[in-house]
Design a protein around this motif. Structure first.
Motif: not given
Length: 122
Positions: A106-119
């Motif tokens: 669940s995304p709501s459980e997380y407070d720190t995110w990376g910038q992402g990488t495209q696939v």
């Protein structure tokens, strides 16, 4: 403060493979969870695979048997091995960390995110 940096995305043909990496730096709470999410254009962010505070890995049904989540022994790098890729797997992939995650997908459980990488799978 934890920082996350993803890498390993790219463009592959259907049936191909990619390995995503997420390097974590900074302070780690002793009871943290880690996960991979993805978001395709116009769609909600979706939990792909996660590792809970107990070390147990969970994978969403749509990628079971194809994707494997793991981390290195130092617990500073998270991986997502993706095999038998399909066009439906096309998305921006993010890694995230949180504390005491009740639902690791669940995304709501997380407070720190990376910038992402495209696939991109074609």
């Amino acid at each position: 403060h934890v920082q996350l940096v993803e890498s390993g995305g790219g463009s592959v043909q259907t049936g191909g493979s990619l390995r995503l990496s997420c390097a974590a730096s900074g302070y780690h709470h002793s009871a943290y969870c880690l996960a991979w999410f993805r978001q395709a254009p116009g769609k909600a962010r979706e939990g792909v695979a996660g590792i809970g505070t107990n070390g147990v890995a969970t994978t969403t049904d749509s990628v079971k048997g194809r994707f494997t989540i793991s981390r290195d022994s130092a617990k500073t790098t998270l991986f997502l091995e993706m095999n038998s890729l399909k066009p439906d797997d096309t998305a921006m992939y993010y890694c995230a960390t949180g504390v005491y995650c009740a639902n690791v997908l669940s995304p709501s459980e997380y407070d720190t995110w990376g910038q992402g990488t495209q696939v991109t799978v074609s």
